[in-house]
Design a protein around this motif. Structure first.
Motif, short mmCIF file in Angstrom:
data_model
loop_
_atom_site.label_atom_id
_atom_site.label_comp_id
_atom_site.label_asym_id
_atom_site.label_seq_id
_atom_site.Cartn_x
_atom_site.Cartn_y
_atom_site.Cartn_z
N GLU A 97 12.13 -1.67 40.76
CA GLU A 97 12.80 -1.16 39.56
C GLU A 97 14.32 -1.25 39.65
O GLU A 97 15.01 -1.09 38.65
CB GLU A 97 12.39 0.30 39.32
CG GLU A 97 10.91 0.49 39.02
CD GLU A 97 10.49 -0.26 37.78
OE1 GLU A 97 11.18 -0.13 36.74
OE2 GLU A 97 9.48 -1.00 37.84
N ASN A 99 17.99 -3.26 41.00
CA ASN A 99 18.48 -4.61 41.23
C ASN A 99 18.82 -4.79 42.71
O ASN A 99 18.72 -3.85 43.51
CB ASN A 99 19.67 -4.94 40.31
CG ASN A 99 20.90 -4.08 40.59
OD1 ASN A 99 21.19 -3.74 41.74
ND2 ASN A 99 21.64 -3.74 39.54
N ALA A 100 19.21 -6.00 43.07
CA ALA A 100 19.43 -6.32 44.47
C ALA A 100 20.52 -5.44 45.08
O ALA A 100 20.37 -4.90 46.19
CB ALA A 100 19.81 -7.80 44.61
N ARG A 101 21.61 -5.27 44.38
CA ARG A 101 22.74 -4.49 44.90
C ARG A 101 22.35 -3.02 45.06
O ARG A 101 22.70 -2.37 46.05
CB ARG A 101 23.93 -4.61 43.96
CG ARG A 101 25.27 -4.25 44.59
CD ARG A 101 26.41 -4.65 43.66
NE ARG A 101 27.67 -4.60 44.37
CZ ARG A 101 28.35 -3.48 44.60
NH1 ARG A 101 27.86 -2.32 44.18
NH2 ARG A 101 29.49 -3.51 45.26
N GLU A 102 21.59 -2.49 44.11
CA GLU A 102 21.17 -1.09 44.17
C GLU A 102 20.24 -0.83 45.35
O GLU A 102 20.29 0.23 45.97
CB GLU A 102 20.50 -0.69 42.86
CG GLU A 102 21.46 -0.59 41.69
CD GLU A 102 20.75 -0.52 40.35
OE1 GLU A 102 21.39 -0.12 39.37
OE2 GLU A 102 19.54 -0.88 40.28
N ASN A 103 19.39 -1.82 45.66
CA ASN A 103 18.50 -1.68 46.82
C ASN A 103 19.31 -1.49 48.10
O ASN A 103 18.95 -0.67 48.95
CB ASN A 103 17.59 -2.90 46.94
CG ASN A 103 16.24 -2.70 46.28
OD1 ASN A 103 15.31 -2.18 46.89
ND2 ASN A 103 16.14 -3.09 45.01
N LYS A 134 22.88 -12.95 42.35
CA LYS A 134 21.67 -12.20 41.99
C LYS A 134 21.87 -10.70 42.17
O LYS A 134 20.89 -9.94 42.11
CB LYS A 134 20.48 -12.65 42.86
CG LYS A 134 20.13 -14.13 42.71
CD LYS A 134 19.62 -14.45 41.31
CE LYS A 134 19.22 -15.91 41.19
NZ LYS A 134 18.70 -16.24 39.84
N LYS A 136 22.85 -8.33 40.30
CA LYS A 136 22.40 -7.45 39.22
C LYS A 136 20.99 -7.80 38.74
O LYS A 136 20.52 -7.24 37.75
CB LYS A 136 23.39 -7.51 38.06
CG LYS A 136 24.77 -6.95 38.41
CD LYS A 136 25.69 -6.96 37.20
CE LYS A 136 27.06 -6.38 37.55
NZ LYS A 136 27.98 -6.36 36.37
N SER A 137 20.32 -8.70 39.46
CA SER A 137 18.95 -9.08 39.08
C SER A 137 17.95 -8.08 39.65
O SER A 137 18.06 -7.66 40.81
CB SER A 137 18.62 -10.48 39.60
OG SER A 137 19.46 -11.45 39.04
N LYS A 138 16.98 -7.70 38.85
CA LYS A 138 15.91 -6.85 39.33
C LYS A 138 15.12 -7.58 40.43
O LYS A 138 14.94 -8.80 40.38
CB LYS A 138 14.96 -6.45 38.20
CG LYS A 138 15.58 -5.52 37.16
CD LYS A 138 15.76 -4.13 37.75
CE LYS A 138 16.30 -3.13 36.73
NZ LYS A 138 15.36 -2.85 35.64
N VAL A 139 14.64 -6.82 41.39
CA VAL A 139 13.92 -7.41 42.52
C VAL A 139 12.71 -8.21 42.04
O VAL A 139 12.41 -9.30 42.56
CB VAL A 139 13.48 -6.31 43.51
CG1 VAL A 139 12.41 -6.83 44.47
CG2 VAL A 139 14.68 -5.81 44.30
N LYS A 147 13.72 -12.48 47.97
CA LYS A 147 13.29 -11.14 48.36
C LYS A 147 13.33 -10.97 49.88
O LYS A 147 13.72 -9.92 50.39
CB LYS A 147 11.87 -10.88 47.85
CG LYS A 147 11.75 -10.71 46.35
CD LYS A 147 10.30 -10.51 45.94
CE LYS A 147 10.16 -10.39 44.43
NZ LYS A 147 8.74 -10.25 44.02
#
Length: 313
Positions: A97, A99-103, A134, A136-139, A147
């Motif tokens: 749920e 994005n890459a940065r948030e993970n 990527k 801001k791209s969702k995982v 991934k």
């Protein structure tokens, strides 16, 4: 010699099975891993590799034997050890749920890093993983290779002394695997200690300074990829095909041509110092293979000789 960052001595892990003897998953493993070394655990399914990784990762207690991680006993100092490890599990467990940065950012917060430090580290690791575009791209929108690179980047958020990688490239296409190898080479150059399990023998040859071949919870062989090939195989292998109905029949006439002859359903392998000379002897003996191939001996030949060719689930 530098002090080992991982030291196992007669390491045993057994599981209780109701109404049956204990199941011994790891049966007396002993090995050391030096700082900055890339160390591999190879073995078929059920060999005890993942169980060993769990004990090294301080998430599973041992039944007996000695184990020291960064000078600490994982059964007593689990949180301290885990704070200094990076872990890349078999299956990507990223938050789909986010994005890459948030993970990366949220994972850094779990380690107690400040918000500013997490933002800076996330940018650094996205660049390292070649995922800046990527961020801001969702995982769920990322490819399998992306991934996997993001999972490795996440495992580095706390600047770990040791990075544990459990089958890091399973399921990836060749291009994605090579990109991932490049990133792991860079970690080696930085001095990060890598401990990995893999089913890909070419991966082990590329990445591992040293490795152990494990089967049924026990070490079958240990050494560098090159030394294991020298010790357990020949310099070259001649593969000849006479047809599935004739391979076994012809095999008896090939004895003595090389160091060892192995009959498979689809081909016959002749282990020898010179594949070309062995092929000349095969043809001189009046045998005309349908196809022939001379190749260098590989770690896969060693692996299959030590653990067998039968499929074990």
């Amino acid at each position: 010699m530098p002090t080992a960052v991982i030291a196992a001595e007669n390491l045993v892990k057994a599981y209780k099975v109701k109404g049956k003897p204990d199941f011994v998953a790891v049966d007396g493993l002993s090995f050391d891993v030096a700082p900055g070394e890339s160390f591999g655990l190879l073995g078929p399914n059920g060999a005890g590799k993942s169980t060993t990784m769990k004990m090294i990762g301080a998430v599973s207690t041992r039944t007996s034997g000695g184990l020291s991680i960064l000078g600490l006993d994982p059964d007593q100092y689990g949180p301290e050890i885990r704070s200094r490890l990076g872990v890349v599990p078999q299956q990507d467990n990223l938050d789909g749920e986010l994005n890459a940065r948030e993970n990366l950012y949220i994972y850094g917060r779990y380690f107690g890093l400040s918000s500013k430090a997490c933002h800076e580290k996330a940018d650094e690791l996205l660049a390292f993983a070649a995922l800046e575009d990527k961020a801001k791209s969702k995982v769920d929108a990322l490819s399998g290779g992306m991934k996997r690179r993001l999972t490795i980047a996440r495992g580095l958020i706390n600047d770990p002394r040791i990075l544990l990688l459990d089958e890091p490239t399973t399921g990836l296409d060749p291009q994605a695997r090579h990109v991932l190898w490049d990133r792991l080479f860079r970690l080696k150059e930085r001095g990060t200690t890598l401990v990995l399990t893999t089913h890909y023998m070419d991966e082990a040859e590329q990445l591992c300074d040293r490795l152990v071949v494990v089967d049924k919870g026990r070490i079958m062989a240990e050494g560098t990829p090159a030394s294991l090939i020298r010790e357990h195989s020949s310099r070259e292998v001649l593969e000849v095909r006479f047809g599935s109905d004739r391979n076994q029949q012809v095999a008896g006439n090939l004895e003595g041509i090389g160091d060892r002859v192995e009959v498979l359903p689809d081909r016959v392998l002749i282990y020898t110092d010179s594949g070309e000379r062995a092929l000349e002897r095969v043809v001189a003996g009046g045998l005309e293979p349908i196809t022939s191939l001379v190749r260098r001996s590989s770690l896969e030949d060693v692996f299959l000789r030590l653990t067998g060719r039968s499929l074990i689930e």
